[in-house]
Design an enzyme around this catalytic site. Sequence first.
Site, PDB file in Angstrom:
ATOM      1  N   LEU A 114       0.220  -1.523   7.321  1.00 58.42           N
ATOM      2  CA  LEU A 114       0.976  -2.733   7.034  1.00 58.42           C
ATOM      3  C   LEU A 114       1.389  -2.686   5.568  1.00 58.42           C
ATOM      4  CD1 LEU A 114      -0.917  -5.742   8.687  1.00 58.42           C
ATOM      5  CD2 LEU A 114       1.462  -5.123   9.087  1.00 58.42           C
ATOM      6  N   ASP A 115       2.634  -3.050   5.271  1.00 56.87           N
ATOM      7  CA  ASP A 115       3.072  -3.120   3.879  1.00 56.87           C
ATOM      8  C   ASP A 115       2.158  -4.076   3.103  1.00 56.87           C
ATOM      9  OD1 ASP A 115       5.214  -1.445   4.372  1.00 56.87           O
ATOM     10  OD2 ASP A 115       6.610  -3.104   4.756  1.00 56.87           O
TER      11      ASP A 115
END
Length: 308
Positions: A41-42
Amino acid sequence: MIGQDHGVVLVDKPAGKSSQAAVQVIKRASGARRVGHAGTLDPAATGLLVIGVGAGTRLLTFLVGLPKTYRAIVRLGVGTDTDDAEGTVTFTPGCGAHVDVSGAVAQLSGQQLQVPATVSAVKVAGKRAYQRVRDGEDVDLPPRQVTVDEFRVENQAPTVVDGIPVLDLDIEVAVSSGTYVRALARDLGLAVGSAGHVRQLRRTLVGPFRLSDAVALDEWSPRRRLQSLGAVAAEVLPTRIISGDEAWAVAHGQRIPAEPGPVEKVALLNDDDDLLAVASIEEGRYRYAMVVPLPAIPAFSAESGSLG
């Protein structure tokens, strides 16, 4: 029931922390030597991160390709160099409420070729694309095949930001692994004749695993929250129960006759639903893609020490 040093954790990652940083939190809390995750996930994104602990890292291979569901706020009318709110604004054509959002959504649904966001973890000649961008290189990523199974717009809110008319959309998308929601926002903006980027992003599903079953990263406890390898494997693979001497043979990596069936991979469990191995079927016998280490199987853990 797998011991607390081996299993899978469902974590609700907070904004501002990288996926690898979240892994390190779990690693310190669990004391396990091996910890990893099943899909990045960013840092700015929040939501479900599936983390393997101890022998649970061996299961991650079978989880990384699961489809994913996200909720996001997309802003049409403004483009950025990262396709999200963290980047620098590069294009401000504006966007009014009159645009054909439904038509653009239909255009971006189903199978398609998608060019990933330039600032991404995609590797180019062995180096991450985001690192090449930071190093001042021009990055031209090739398109990749992705599938958008569902693309729903739940709300549209026209507004004006810094004198620019924009249209904010609340969306939910169900996509194949490897799909960039930031790239979807960018392409949605282009499809309505404007620009677009993601303002907020939250992952809610990874295959059968739900955000509602996750724990906040800073509240995680291995005794309360670790899911067993057998339970996790049974969620994503067909299962076979292996008993007695055959269970011992599987646990020691010995091939045994396979129960026939049209399966690509199967999870082999003992009578207590503990995972022994993941296997394919070849010439009437199980061929192991992964065998759980003996210390992670309660029935055989006395034969070897803890993995940690």
